[in-house]
Design an enzyme around this catalytic site. Structure first.
Site, PDB file in Angstrom:
ATOM      1  N   ASP A  44     -16.707  -6.764   2.873  1.00 41.66           N
ATOM      2  CA  ASP A  44     -16.700  -7.179   1.367  1.00 41.66           C
ATOM      3  C   ASP A  44     -17.749  -6.543   0.601  1.00 41.66           C
ATOM      4  O   ASP A  44     -18.930  -6.597   1.035  1.00 41.66           O
ATOM      5  CB  ASP A  44     -16.805  -8.659   1.198  1.00 41.66           C
ATOM      6  CG  ASP A  44     -16.250  -8.817  -0.344  1.00 41.66           C
ATOM      7  OD1 ASP A  44     -16.771  -8.309  -1.006  1.00 41.66           O
ATOM      8  OD2 ASP A  44     -15.531  -9.848  -0.403  1.00 41.66           O
ATOM      9  N   MET A  45     -17.346  -5.648  -0.547  1.00 43.44           N
ATOM     10  CA  MET A  45     -18.394  -4.806  -1.025  1.00 43.44           C
ATOM     11  C   MET A  45     -19.639  -5.565  -1.700  1.00 43.44           C
ATOM     12  O   MET A  45     -20.651  -5.297  -1.781  1.00 43.44           O
ATOM     13  CB  MET A  45     -17.740  -3.906  -2.239  1.00 43.44           C
ATOM     14  CG  MET A  45     -17.364  -4.717  -3.391  1.00 43.44           C
ATOM     15  SD  MET A  45     -16.745  -3.532  -4.518  1.00 43.44           S
ATOM     16  CE  MET A  45     -14.849  -3.669  -4.294  1.00 43.44           C
ATOM     17  N   TYR A  85       0.717  -1.367   0.080  1.00 42.51           N
ATOM     18  CA  TYR A  85       0.195   0.013  -0.223  1.00 42.51           C
ATOM     19  C   TYR A  85       0.826   1.138  -0.222  1.00 42.51           C
ATOM     20  O   TYR A  85       0.466   2.504  -0.756  1.00 42.51           O
ATOM     21  CB  TYR A  85      -0.757  -0.102   1.113  1.00 42.51           C
ATOM     22  CG  TYR A  85      -1.871  -0.850   1.312  1.00 42.51           C
ATOM     23  CD1 TYR A  85      -3.185  -0.745   0.598  1.00 42.51           C
ATOM     24  CD2 TYR A  85      -2.009  -1.896   2.059  1.00 42.51           C
ATOM     25  CE1 TYR A  85      -4.172  -1.619   0.323  1.00 42.51           C
ATOM     26  CE2 TYR A  85      -3.185  -2.904   2.244  1.00 42.51           C
ATOM     27  CZ  TYR A  85      -4.275  -2.655   1.176  1.00 42.51           C
ATOM     28  OH  TYR A  85      -5.189  -3.537   1.024  1.00 42.51           O
ATOM     29  N   GLU A 101     -10.570   2.046  -7.331  1.00 41.26           N
ATOM     30  CA  GLU A 101      -9.294   1.938  -8.033  1.00 41.26           C
ATOM     31  C   GLU A 101      -8.897   0.505  -8.304  1.00 41.26           C
ATOM     32  O   GLU A 101      -8.059  -0.084  -7.543  1.00 41.26           O
ATOM     33  CB  GLU A 101      -8.142   2.692  -7.102  1.00 41.26           C
ATOM     34  CG  GLU A 101      -7.931   2.452  -5.882  1.00 41.26           C
ATOM     35  CD  GLU A 101      -6.502   3.078  -5.262  1.00 41.26           C
ATOM     36  OE1 GLU A 101      -5.834   3.333  -6.016  1.00 41.26           O
ATOM     37  OE2 GLU A 101      -6.455   3.572  -4.216  1.00 41.26           O
ATOM     38  N   GLU A 134      -8.099  -7.237 -13.462  1.00 41.65           N
ATOM     39  CA  GLU A 134      -8.126  -7.398 -12.061  1.00 41.65           C
ATOM     40  C   GLU A 134      -9.623  -7.507 -11.509  1.00 41.65           C
ATOM     41  O   GLU A 134      -9.804  -7.076 -10.437  1.00 41.65           O
ATOM     42  CB  GLU A 134      -7.293  -6.575 -11.152  1.00 41.65           C
ATOM     43  CG  GLU A 134      -5.854  -6.859 -11.573  1.00 41.65           C
ATOM     44  CD  GLU A 134      -4.890  -5.969 -10.493  1.00 41.65           C
ATOM     45  OE1 GLU A 134      -5.418  -5.353  -9.824  1.00 41.65           O
ATOM     46  OE2 GLU A 134      -3.692  -6.175 -11.092  1.00 41.65           O
ATOM     47  N   LYS A 173      -1.277   9.841  -9.447  1.00 42.66           N
ATOM     48  CA  LYS A 173      -2.455   9.118  -9.747  1.00 42.66           C
ATOM     49  C   LYS A 173      -3.785   9.682  -8.848  1.00 42.66           C
ATOM     50  O   LYS A 173      -4.807  10.093  -9.437  1.00 42.66           O
ATOM     51  CB  LYS A 173      -2.047   7.744  -9.268  1.00 42.66           C
ATOM     52  CG  LYS A 173      -3.570   6.821  -9.151  1.00 42.66           C
ATOM     53  CD  LYS A 173      -3.112   5.453  -8.894  1.00 42.66           C
ATOM     54  CE  LYS A 173      -3.906   4.612  -8.004  1.00 42.66           C
ATOM     55  NZ  LYS A 173      -3.324   3.382  -7.475  1.00 42.66           N
TER      56      LYS A 173
END
Lengths: 632, 632
Positions: free
Chosen positions: B416-417, B320, B432, B441, B329
């Site tokens: 977890d979404m 990270y 992102e 991904e 970014k």
């Protein structure tokens, strides 16, 4: 019922199938099958699923017949599945593409459930068929036993390429080639060729004999009509069909009858007409089947050497017994020895001169016998030294000489020829050390050593030999080698019966050796570059490797060999040799093939290296003899 | 002495050598070496054996210097061996061929004994060099550490093909290509390019950046003279040399001095002139070395992202910490969020409206920070939900929010979404999830799931993204993959710094995704066919695979990406992705390259398949995702 009996032929080409054109709705399939089998067809190419079907969520697949309608053995022995022809995996219409993918997978899954041996998948609909190949490749990864036969029209035909909005003539072999390259040469992917009334050139057709063709689907439209109204084929079609029979390709008759010569009415194909078992209706396509049986039975019986099995074997595994039975070979030796004796000893000298002949590698005596017979035939006196290193063969040799009463003429030397110290020099040195590629079993090295026994004006039989190669398509052989999953097997030459092989250009000479060779600087290393031009009408092709042969001059005009154009007939001691390429090479139409061959000699071994240089370079095969060599 | 110091550059291109043209007879080599090193050259390209030598039975190899004359470290660090240039392994003269083979093997054996790091072998003397390649391949099989550098003239030149009796222009790259194909892409075979005064087109030169070039042998004849009489290079030569410096290629100066600008007399090269250690003669080629140092030192420092190591890595392995340092970014994200906020909330509504923004995959908070900064910058009120499934990251997130005093604005959701049940719908969804290839991904699948949190008129940031590929020559990468000796590694895409790569054609779009996508039938499967035309003056080339990139529209005109033509500067979060081909494909000059890419979605995984269709079909790579996939 097979097309006929042919001595030695165990291939599938005896069987003839029939294509079911209409979907046998309801439970019509058993009736169609019974009718076809009773009409002497061996199997059906039949649709498995209603061609009207399109994938619908929750729908049950509308199959031609449930698995219970035929017995498991009927399904597997008598039905080749025909996948729906509407599927189009390379359409610009995404929905059609997705429906096609789903249907193809469903139908194959159903065929797998039925334990069918094979399914025919429809021809690519356009020149780019990458998505079709991708889906078939996906399916092939999961298949264990079933074969897929890709249907390909044999004729060069107009492309229906909608992408480019114009039609262009396409060589259908190119479709097949792209498809199988994309599918990694899968060993479960085969070709079913549709044969129409017009045919491309024989050179173009010849390529298919090296490809994995399982079926020739012969269209009734391809037939002509003879004087009595019966169907027959053109000479070119006949030649092609004979070629297929000889390459284990089975025929499937397809189409509507154009020759209504049967005594009863038009037969049943779609299975929905009434007929009873006891008064069977003649099958509408029976006249075509009968013509096929006629063609099949008319063929020459298989020659002796074609009946050998297994396909891949090497000479070491064969016995002396087998070798000695090759009477043609020893007859040639006898002729050569007789000519040499006559040259050595004039008629004036026959009573005074005794010729000294040495057989190096006498084995159980066939060359001794040939020598003595040559002496008898020419009235020349002979003294024979039979040199043999295998003590077991020497035992047999001794009893042979006693049995035949040759003691006064033959001296047996139980010794390696490299160690023997000869008591006198020979006029004639006879050997049979040749391999399929001539020099591949150390004949040059052995004879260089043995020539110290020979008088300066002595004769070696053989007096010279030459190896030959030609480029071939041989997908079956290549797949067999690939199954070993290593490089070493692709860098090994195989002595092998070349059954399903397309010979693409005439053989050319590689290496030559002459004996005796008394020059002070003898080297048995060789380097040869060869360039092959394929006939212009062949089209493009795939080269899997090179078939090798030899021809030997035994003495003057007496030769012995397996080079196809000059081969000694009915001789079976040698199969050809095959030099594979690690990757099959695509050769564009009219591009020359250039290959280099090296014969290399080290301190302890002799080996070959080979490499393709054109149309594109391959790796050097068998570098340093790492995979394949003969020890000195 | 290195040419200069360049921050981050650890490559060999800092070192500059000099070619010894005359054979240093006697014990001249140490003197030549000392003189060259004291003149700031780093190493010598020196003959090892008297060029007059021809193999003679029993003769001792007339070497330049015995191994005792230099120390082992001098031999290995400062001498590159130059193999005798007379050897001609493809001559029609068999004796010359055999002498050449023997000499080459003797000289390499001697160089191995000296533990040299590399030897330069002379250029092929004619267009067919199969026998040369065979002998070199034999040698390579036995080498463990030493490299062989095949000397190749950079210029397209006249062929001296005596076989055909006529001269023809040959692209010297073709020599190299044939040679390395015959040698199986050996990882110990490299190129040393001879650079002359004329250069082929830049596109043609560009191919070499993907080849294993170890040295550029710069001829003094290639230099011009500047106003002050000093040597300099043309602009095109300068560009080329800078390219070489950037691709770890070291320079070797070769030839006689054409610029006698030194204060003292012509220097010593052949080592047989007298000079003393204490008054060193200036090296005749020093002016050229000084110009090289000037060119080297003039280069821009390496950009930040170029200094990353190791070459092959994947994003998961990076922390990270590293990601969050990519300020460029997050600045782009902030700009996009700011624009979206302004579009969502007009100036009249700023005091009354609070925008709901969800960050899905909040990590340690960089997008939360960017969002709040965008709100502050635009004066908009914001409520942020930060959804993160990694409990460790959530801990950091909590302390960040406390530290920054954001408690009133940010709600942390440790979930977890895919499982979360949002209490309200969002105006803006920020994520992102992009990989180097955009959708690699699972960004499409994740955002399809997360869009249930979004209002019908909500905005997704990113709002769309597109992947790109371009064909590349990348022999180093290909050899690295080949070292695994399996197919699976050739069916895997690699996130990798593309260092020694030749980009052969501009990138083209592959797959695009747009978010949100509320249409009832969303499929994330894709199928794209691409055709690349190489610039006409490139010549033929070898394609090892495809470099992949992405470009994302974050919001309206704010984009983010690594596609070379539009890439966001100074962003280092993403390396390119590389899709290899199992076999490198030879692309003849002016032949288009056609490649097909599939994005496939199964019940449990997402994967790519790819296949070359033109100039010749490859196998379908990664069929059924057997080698490389992302689990759902």
């Amino acid at each position: 019922m097979p097309l006929g009996q042919r001595a030695g032929d165990k291939s599938d080409s005896r069987y003839c199938g029939v294509e079911v054109l209409d979907f046998p709705a309801g439970d019509g399939l058993p009736a169609v099958l019974t009718h076809s089998l009773s009409s002497a067809f061996d199997f059906l190419l039949a649709p498995l699923v209603d061609p009207e079907y399109r994938p619908t969520p929750g729908a049950v697949l509308p199959v031609a017949a449930s698995d219970l309608v035929l017995s498991p053995s009927q399904w597997s022995s008598h039905i080749v599945g025909k996948i729906s022809e509407w599927i189009d995996l390379d359409s610009e219409d995404e929905q059609l593409r997705l429906d096609s993918e789903l249907t193809l997978k469903q139908e194959i899954a159903w065929a797998t459930h039925l334990s069918l041996q094979a399914c025919v998948i429809p021809p690519p609909k356009r020149s780019t068929c990458a998505n079709y190949a991708r889906v078939v490749n996906n399916i092939l990864q999961g298949l264990t036993n079933m074969q897929l036969w890709l249907r390909i029209p044999l004729e060069k035909s107009e492309s229906m390429d909608e992408d480019r909005g114009k039609s262009e003539t396409v060589d259908s072999w190119e479709w097949w080639n792209s498809f199988r390259l994309l599918c990694e040469h899968s060993s479960q992917l085969y070709v079913a060729l549709d044969i129409l009334s017009s045919l491309p050139s024989m050179n173009s057709l010849g390529r298919w004999f090296g490809e994995p063709v399982r079926a020739a689907i012969l269209q009734t439209d391809a037939f002509l009509t003879n004087a009595r109204g019966y169907p027959c084929l053109s000479k070119r079609h006949q030649t092609l069909l004979t070629g297929f029979f000889n390459h284990s390709v089975q025929v499937i008759i397809s189409g509507r009858s154009n020759h209504n010569v049967s005594q009863v009415s038009e037969g049943v194909l779609s299975g929905d007409e009434n007929h009873t078992e006891d008064t069977p209706t003649r099958h509408a396509l029976s006249p075509y089947l009968e013509y096929m049986a006629y063609l099949y039975q008319r063929m020459d019986p298989l020659p002796e050497q074609e009946r050998f099995e297994p396909l891949m074997d090497n000479l070491e595994a064969q016995t002396y017994e087998t070798f000695e039975k090759d009477t043609v070979k020893y007859t040639q030796y006898q002729r050569a020895i007789a000519k040499a004796l006559v040259d050595k000893v004039s008629e004036d000298e026959v009573s005074t001169t005794r010729t000294v002949l040495m057989v190096v590698g006498a084995g159980r005596g066939p060359l001794v016998r040939a020598s003595l017979q040559a002496a008898e035939e020419t009235g020349r006196k002979l003294k024979v030294y039979a040199v043999e290193k295998n003590p077991n063969a020497v035992i047999t040799l001794h009893s042979l000489i006693k049995l035949e009463g040759w003691e006064s003429m033959v001296t047996i030397i139980s010794s390696d020829m490299r160690c023997w110290d000869a008591p006198e020099k020979a006029d004639i040195l006879v050997s049979e050390l040749l391999g399929s590629f001539g020099d591949n079993e150390l004949s040059p090295e052995c004879l260089d050593g043995a020539q110290r026994f020979l008088k300066p004006d002595g004769i070696s039989i053989p007096s010279s030999y030459t190896s030959f190669v030609q480029p071939v398509t041989a997908s079956k052989l290549h797949n067999d080698i690939k199954a070993h999953k290593d490089i070493a097997h692709f860098e090994t030459a195989y002595v092998v019966k070349l059954h399903r092989v397309a010979r693409l250009a005439p053989p050319q000479e590689v290496f030559s050796f002459t004996h005796p060779n008394f020059s002070p600087k003898v080297s048995n290393q060789r380097y040869t570059k060869l360039q092959f031009e394929l006939p212009q009408d062949t089209g493009s092709c795939l080269v899997h490797g090179f078939a090798g042969y030899f021809d030997a001059v035994l003495y003057k005009d007496v030769h012995l060999g397996i080079e196809p154009n000059t081969c000694t007939p009915n001789m079976f001691s040698w199969f050809p040799i095959f030099f594979p390429l690690r990757k099959p090479i695509y050769v564009p139409s009219e591009s020359p093939i250039e290959v280099h061959f090296w014969r290399c000699c080290g301190a302890t071994k002799v080996w070959y290296e080979w490499a393709l240089v054109a149309p594109s370079p391959s790796p050097i095969h068998n570098s340093n003899g790492r995979s394949y060599w003969v020890g000195l």
